[in-house]
Design an enzyme around this catalytic site. Structure first.
Site, PDB file in Angstrom:
ATOM      1  CE  LYS A  45      -4.015   1.887   2.533  1.00 48.42           C
ATOM      2  NZ  LYS A  45      -4.906   1.696   3.696  1.00 48.42           N
ATOM      3  CB  SER A  54      -8.210   3.561   2.762  1.00 47.87           C
ATOM      4  OG  SER A  54      -7.359   2.961   3.718  1.00 47.87           O
ATOM      5  CB  SER A  82      -8.412   0.675   5.673  1.00 47.03           C
ATOM      6  OG  SER A  82      -9.092   1.896   5.752  1.00 47.03           O
TER       7      SER A  82
END
EC number: 6.3.5.7
Lengths: 492, 149
Positions: free
Chosen positions: A117, A192, A216
């Site tokens: 990420k 997210s 997330s």
């Protein structure tokens, strides 16, 4: 354990290009990532398969890396999971092959293709948290989790898209691009960590790292049909994870199977002197605890006490989600579990408490982005104006909104009414979980009140967007671990 | 580390069958049910440490100045409406009886993990320097610093 799959739609348009002579790749090339639990023996794992096929000489790390890069080239125009793809993938793969050919030892993640990420720092590779204010930023160090992956031979294939600084539930709040759900390109992948989840679902990488502040990792795992693992707070070092809400943030893992997510967690866990909140407790070795399906009795989970959280199945939750969860509970009973309903009286309070705490902490954490030491700078004739303009032009709408809400909640005269009160609610939530876990070994719930919705559907309505986090935020407030996986297949 | 885990089973229904309830939201009720409603009035009952008359709605321009974020007039309008909506919704926390509840700063965790407070040299200094937008010799370069009159 529980296997359900949304019927593949768009993914069938994105075929995996087979590589000749590579059994590893052939195993990845199944028409869909459906996990047929009955055929899993020993545990299905791309990490274990990669290790076996590299050490036996069936394939090479270079072949595997090439096939993944090819897959990324093919699918990225539609999916947009990655903000950056590493230029060093083949070079790193070749180094692994050379070590193997010289008879040298390689790490347990050798040749494993891993997405990271974009809010997790990677040395020399762009790390922007999907924010304009960090566009082109290349950190001078690796996050501890990334360092461990590299030391074990893992190949970081690229940086995955996300909601800016982790603030969002759809990945639409990225400053750079909107990621599509591989199962239906008109729908969001969740967020997210939407890029990390979608990349695993679309076989662009084997496993990936995400971060989970209020769901997330778990919610995008749910939307994309992969396994998402949120560890206990403190299990994985946060050093190098760009802080959003420090009391809630954890680095988490995505994989196609529970075994892969577990092995990735094992790789990145452990105490780190650069994170005083990381735990010194031993990291249990998961791999040796894997059991072959053949060795299971008819009721392998006999005696396991399972609490079904009543509040997660009430009004406001999609009927399909409710029935899938109830079917999962029945399936667990069939496997020998003792399933009972449990109540968490403070459950509905977690959402506002979470948003007060997360916004407050973010307003403090994101004050470091001032345009002076790194990131984008908007030059001005006076220092305060430089800060104002660098931040005003660097942050997106949702980030600005949360910083301002946090600034409000922490203001003199408001602190007790919002921030302190939210922390008191956190105490109530912890107590409720503790009481529930005094009588149960595990708790189960849906990961989200609905399946993936359309891109743009909730973009301009913050309260509708926040409501989708109701299932996940309490776990962060309590600091507990959680895993998401598909439930029983009810669609076919 | 806790040996127990929270297992969340994800939803299984295909996306096309989903009806999203966008107009719903958890209520401030102290009951356990997830009842959804959009507008929640700011609480009437406050704890002894909170004076309701102090809780004014947010002044977005002032907050932006405090947080050092420049906003355009249209951003102030758009962002302001959303912020007021969310702050209103935060108001439900005022109805919870927390009079004898200690605040929790973070999850329960072991203490004593602080490292020695001793300086260490970071080797990759050139990379740090390369990230600085304006740099002159050994100094970070910024415009003049003026105090507001």
């Amino acid at each position: 354990m529980l296997s359900t799959l949304q019927p593949p739609r768009s993914l069938t348009l994105l075929p995996f290009r087979r590589l000749h002579g590579s059994k590893t790749i052939a195993s990845l090339a199944s028409s869909s990532p459906t996990l047929d639990a009955s055929s899993v023996s020993p545990p299905q794992s791309q990490i274990l398969t990669t290790r076996r096929s590299l050490l036996s000489g069936e394939t090479t790390a270079s072949e595997i890396a090439k096939s993944y890069l090819s897959r990324i080239r093919l699918t990225e125009p539609q999916l947009k999971c990655f903000l950056h793809v590493s230029e060093n993938v083949l070079k790193e793969a070749q180094e692994i092959d050379q070590r193997i050919s010289r008879g040298e030892e390689v790490g347990p993640l050798a040749g494993v293709v891993i997405g990271v990420k974009d809010n997790i720092c990677t040395e020399g590779m762009p790390s922007t948290a999907a924010s304009r204010i960090l566009e082109h930023y290349r950190p001078p160090f690796d996050a501890t989790a990334v360092k461990k992956i590299k030391e074990m031979g893992g190949i970081v294939v690229g940086k995955t898209n996300m909601d800016e600084f982790g603030m969002g539930s759809t990945t639409e709040a990225s400053a750079f691009q909107v990621t599509a759900n591989p199962w239906d390109l008109t729908r969001v992948p969740g967020g997210s960590s939407g890029g990390s989840a979608a990349a695993v679902a679309a076989k662009q990488c084997m496993v990936s790292l995400g971060s989970d502040t209020g769901g997330s990792v778990r919610q995008p795992a749910s939307f994309c049909g992969v396994v998402g693992l949120k560890p206990t707070y403190g299990r994985v070092s946060r050093f190098g994870l760009m802080a959003y809400a420090s009391s809630l943030d954890v680095i988490g893992c995505f994989g196609s199977t529970v075994a892969d997510a577990g092995m990735l967690l094992h790789a990145v866990s452990g105490y780190d002197r650069f994170d005083s909140t990381s735990s010194k407790q031993d990291v249990p070795e998961f791999e040796s605890q894997f059991l072959s399906m053949d060795s299971f009795e008819s009721k392998p989970l006999k005696g396991l006490r399972v609490g079904l959280i009543r509040e997660t199945l009430e009004e406001g939750v999609d009927s399909g989600v409710r029935s899938a969860t109830q079917e999962a509970a029945s399936h667990l009973e069939a496997l020998g579990c003792l399933v009972t309903e449990v109540s968490l009286p403070s459950f509905s309070l977690g959402l506002p408490a979470y948003y007060v705490i997360a916004s407050s902490e973010s307003s403090s954490n994101l004050s470091r982005y001032d345009g002076v030491r790194y990131g984008n700078q908007v030059m001005a004739d006076e220092l305060n104006k430089l800060y104002d303009c660098s931040r005003g032009q660097g942050f997106g709408g949702e980030v600005k909104m949360r910083i301002l809400m946090g600034t409000y909640a922490l203001s003199a005269g408001y602190y007790d009414a919002y921030y302190k009160r939210a922390q008191q609610v956190r105490t109530l939530i912890r107590k409720d979980f503790k009481a529930a876990l005094d009588h149960n070994d595990i708790l189960i719930s849906p990961a989200a009140p609905s399946a993936a919705y359309k891109i743009g559907e909730k973009k301009d309505d913050p309260l509708a967007m926040y409501a989708g986090d109701i299932m996940t935020v309490n776990v962060n407030l309590a600091g507990l671990p959680a895993i998401v996986r598909r439930s029983i297949n009810q669609t076919n | 580390m806790a040996t127990r885990a929270l297992l969340a089973v994800l939803s299984a229904s295909p996306p096309r069958m989903i009806r999203i309830k966008v107009s719903t939201f958890p209520s401030s009720s102290s009951s356990s049910s997830i009842k959804f409603q959009r507008h929640i009035t700011i609480a009437r009952s406050f704890s002894s440490d909170t004076n309701p008359s102090v809780l004014q709605p947010p002044d977005v321009s002032r907050l932006a100045e405090t947080a050092r974020i420049s906003l355009t007039p249209s951003e102030i309008e758009e962002c302001g409406a959303k912020i007021r909506q969310v702050i209103d919704w935060f108001g439900q926390l005022q109805q919870v009886d927390v009079s004898s509840v200690e605040p929790a700063i973070r999850a329960e965790m072991e203490g004593g993990n602080l490292r020695e407070d001793a300086p260490e040299t970071f080797e990759n200094r050139e990379s740090i320097r390369a990230s600085i937008p304006s740099f002159d010799e050994v100094y970070l370069k910024v415009p003049k610093v003026l105090n507001k009159e």
